[in-house]
Design an enzyme around this catalytic site. Structure first.
Site, PDB file in Angstrom:
ATOM      1  CD  GLU A 144      -3.126 -38.999  25.920  1.00 31.70           C
ATOM      2  OE1 GLU A 144      -2.384 -38.501  26.637  1.00 31.70           O
ATOM      3  OE2 GLU A 144      -3.029 -39.959  25.269  1.00 31.70           O
ATOM      4  CG  ASP A 145      -0.388 -35.529  25.825  1.00 31.82           C
ATOM      5  OD1 ASP A 145      -0.990 -36.469  25.363  1.00 31.82           O
ATOM      6  OD2 ASP A 145       1.083 -35.678  25.762  1.00 31.82           O
ATOM      7  CG  ASP A 148      -2.290 -37.525  16.505  1.00 33.34           C
ATOM      8  OD1 ASP A 148      -2.620 -36.506  15.652  1.00 33.34           O
ATOM      9  OD2 ASP A 148      -1.114 -38.294  16.217  1.00 33.34           O
ATOM     10  CG  PHE A 197       4.898 -33.243  16.060  1.00 31.51           C
ATOM     11  CD1 PHE A 197       4.295 -34.391  16.105  1.00 31.51           C
ATOM     12  CD2 PHE A 197       5.817 -32.776  17.069  1.00 31.51           C
ATOM     13  CE1 PHE A 197       4.695 -35.228  17.175  1.00 31.51           C
ATOM     14  CE2 PHE A 197       6.386 -34.113  18.060  1.00 31.51           C
ATOM     15  CZ  PHE A 197       5.573 -35.043  17.815  1.00 31.51           C
ATOM     16  NE  ARG A 210       7.883 -36.798  27.910  1.00 31.59           N
ATOM     17  CZ  ARG A 210       7.017 -37.449  27.124  1.00 31.59           C
ATOM     18  NH1 ARG A 210       5.813 -36.836  27.122  1.00 31.59           N
ATOM     19  NH2 ARG A 210       7.381 -38.658  26.783  1.00 31.59           N
TER      20      ARG A 210
END
Ligand code: IMP
Ligand code: MG
Length: 224
Positions: A144-145, A148, A197, A210
């Site tokens: 996963e990036d 959160d 963010f 991206r």
């Protein structure tokens, strides 16, 4: 070093206060420089977005990804691996991580939707692309990036465990522990970061950015 400014390779950090942000800025300006195609250096992520501030440079990312790959390889102890990327954000991380893993590995991908068209989560996770192959009895690494609230990975973990994999581990490039809603931790964490963010290296704002090679800060006065 990174740990001294609260980007911990593993472990918890407090939310990003003003002091923390200032230290980040100082760090970015002193260390996160990149060599542009012309050989000059700057703090820009890419010439297309000259005002973006680099948060983690491509070099920092590459070094940490190599460390994670070595650790994952050691833990596998010669066994096979299925790397499951969470589209779309994890694609660059999976591609780089996979090349640092010395194991007989295959790829699969899932896609979920939980975020709207910006920074705000809807809170409901849906699987919009399932696995192509069964994972029963296999060593699975979910890639996963960013972890959160934990809603996405908690949901995926539940869905995958129903298939009875031999092992199920999670690798996330970034972790924002202060944002957690679901009780979930990754087995492999690239960087533990404050509540900011970020965009780039797969991560988006409304599907943009991206393709930035560095991870940059998404500030309120951006995008243009
Ligand atoms: P979670 O379900 O809240 O843990 O959200 C995980 C997903 O939210 C990540 O895979 C990202 O796609 C997205 N996300 C969370 N934080 C950020 C961010 O700072 N930048 C870009 N995407 C983010
Ligand atoms: Mg994602």
């Amino acid at each position: 070093m990174l740990s001294s400014i609260n980007v911990q390779r593993k472990g918890r950090v407090a939310g990003a206060g003003r002091c923390e942000m200032r230290r980040w800025r100082e760090f970015s300006q002193s260390r996160c420089h990149w060599a542009g195609a012309s050989g000059d250096t700057g703090i820009m992520a890419a010439p297309l977005y000259p005002n973006l501030e680099v948060f983690l440079s491509r070099q920092q990312i590459a070094e940490r990804v190599a460390e994670l790959g070595a650790q994952i390889s050691r833990d596998l102890n010669g066994e096979k691996l299925v790397m499951v990327g969470v589209l779309k954000g994890a694609a660059p991380f999976l591609a780089d991580l996979a090349r640092c893993v010395t194991a007989d590995a295959t790829f699969d991908f899932v896609a979920t939707s939980s975020y709207g068209n910006g920074m705000r989560a809807s809170g409901v996770v849906r699987l919009i692309k399932d696995l192509d192959e069964p994972i029963e009895g296999k060593n699975v690494l979910v890639v996963e990036d960013i972890l959160d609230t934990g809603l996405t990975l908690a949901y995926l973990r539940k869905v995958f465990l129903q298939q009875r994999p031999k092992t199920l581990r999670i690798a996330t490039l970034l972790d924002k522990p202060s944002r957690r809603i679901e009780k979930i931790e990754a087995d492999y964490v690239g960087f533990s970061i404050p509540n900011l963010f970020v965009i780039g290296y797969g991560m988006d704002y409304a599907e943009r950015y991206r393709n930035l090679p560095d991870i940059c800060l998404m500030t309120a006065d951006h995008p243009e």
